[in-house]
Design an enzyme around this catalytic site. Structure first.
Site: not given
Ligand code: PMP
Length: 428
Positions: A19, A147, A248, A277
């Site tokens: 980003y 997200y 999620d 993760k």
């Protein structure tokens, strides 16, 4: 070996960071080594890690047990294709994941990253309905402020407006978005906060393949903690309407919210669950999509009995070995006590921020501490200030937050909370 200047010059010339812009890059700090909760920069400065490298590092850096598990596996084989072969690290990990995740999630599909695990989950849901002859079921119902990753399918179920992908909006599949759960974690549940979701699901049930959401913590969409009763209502309504539920847990899995999986706050089991993760303790990239027997049987007994996905590095043995060691460490080392101590300390020490003029809200859940500002933080200004204070904290938007490795001790955590207070106070 490169000098620090050579390294930063090469980086500046060629490397894209997450980003960021090439023309107006934010500073990057060269890392020399990392040990425990400390990240050491090339000038020798040591930073206490408040980020767990984006929710992934549970047991600190350079952990001898995970190091050994990876090197032992390395001496056997680093990788083999997973089509036609199987191996112990993958089989063991699958068994452990089935044992520790909510009841019913019995089948495991390994992939490379969180976003890909979400793609796999979406494909499972579509293929499940396809196999039942319900080929019109291709829409997903997601939550605003949600997200789920950066790939195209995942972007399509991220909040289309406030999310970071709105620029791709025209190229994405159209899905449905229910109002974000406004009822906060720990506060009395207001049934009205469920009405928009309920309305959308009932009205569109014939075309919805699945609901997808982040259970309890909406992470990158603003670090909001919502009521477990909302999640219970979602599960009940999905059952009633015969729609699949995808949880999620890529950010929330492995203890971060105070439960091993955030679904446990609501005592529910999804039909499909995504993990990533912290799965490998932050060592290697690996993700998993789990599903229950209804989904796997539905897919495999149907018209097209083959599930159509298969990444090259599926179930990479090094990554599976790291994950096995990491989960073993987690379960053996009283993670609940560690997370609960972190939670108590964060609650106590971040509370002072609440009265600071720049602060809109302070909230803590498990090993996550959030200070929400009234205005967006200036990253380029704040990041060097934190580094100066010897701490690694990376704000985004209006949020300054902490999610330290679980091995952090009280003194180290106090350095992080004190650093936040110093910087936030200076914003006034
Ligand atoms: N889902 C959630 C809830 C996430 O927080 C993230 C990453 N921030 C992803 C999916 C995507 O994971 P990855 O970055 O590994 O692709």
């Amino acid at each position: 070996m490169l000098s620090t200047t050579e390294l930063t010059d090469l980086d500046r010339e060629h490397l894209w960071h997450p980003y960021t812009s090439f023309t107006n890059p934010s500073p990057v700090f060269p890392v020399r080594r990392a040990q425990g909760v400390h990240i050491e920069l090339s000038d020798g400065k040591k930073l206490i890690d408040g980020m767990s490298s984006w929710w992934s590092v549970l047991h600190g850096y350079n952990n001898p047990v995970i190091n050994k598990a990876i090197t032992d596996q390395l001496h056997q084989f680093a990788h083999v294709m997973f089509a036609g072969f199987t191996h112990e690290p993958a089989a063991q990990l699958a068994k452990t994941l089935v044992d520790i995740t909510p009841a019913g999630l019995n089948k495991v599909f390994f992939s490379d990253s969180g976003s890909v695990a979400v793609e796999v989950a979406l494909k499972m849901a579509i293929q499940y309905w396809y196999s039942q002859g319900e080929t019109q079921r291709t829409t997903f119902l997601a939550l605003r402020r949600g997200y789920h990753g950066d790939t195209f399918g995942a972007m399509g179920v991220c909040d289309p407006h406030s999310g970071m992908h709105h620029l791709f909006h025209q190229s994405l599949s159209r899905h449905l978005f229910a109002d974000e759960p406004e009822c906060k974690f720990g506060e009395p549940f207001d049934e009205r906060s469920f009405s928009n979701f309920s309305h959308l699901l009932q009205r569109n049930r014939q075309k919805i393949a699945a609901v997808i959401l982040e259970p309890i913590v909406q992470g990158a969409g603003g670090m909001h903690f919502y009521s477990p009763i909302f999640l219970q209502r979602v599960r009940e309504l999905c059952n009633k309407m015969n729609v699949l539920l995808i949880a999620d847990e890529i950010a929330t899995g492995f203890g971060r919210t105070g439960k091993l999986f955030a679904c446990e706050h609501a005592n529910i089991s999804p039909d499909i669950m995504c993990l990533g993760k912290a799965l490998t303790g932050g060592y290697l990239t690996l993700a998993a999509t789990l599903c229950n027997d209804t989904v796997s049987d539905g897919i495999c007994r149907g018209k097209n009995s083959i599930f159509m996905h298969g990444p090259t590095f599926m179930a990479n043995p090094l990554a599976c070995a790291a994950a096995n060691a990491s989960i073993d460490l987690l379960l053996k080392n009283d993670w609940q006590k560690k997370v609960s101590n972190i939670e108590q300390q964060l609650k106590k020490e971040l509370e002072d921020c609440r009265t600071m003029p720049a602060v809109a809200d302070v909230r803590v859940l498990g090993a996550i501490g959030v200070v929400e500002l009234k205005e967006a933080a200036n990253l380029a200004e704040l990041q060097p200030k934190f580094v100066e204070l010897g701490i690694w904290i990376r704000p985004f938007g209006k949020l300054i937050y902490l999610m330290p490795p679980f091995i952090i001790n009280e003194t180290e955590l106090r350095v992080l909370t004190t650093g936040i207070k110093t910087v936030v106070r200076s914003l006034a």
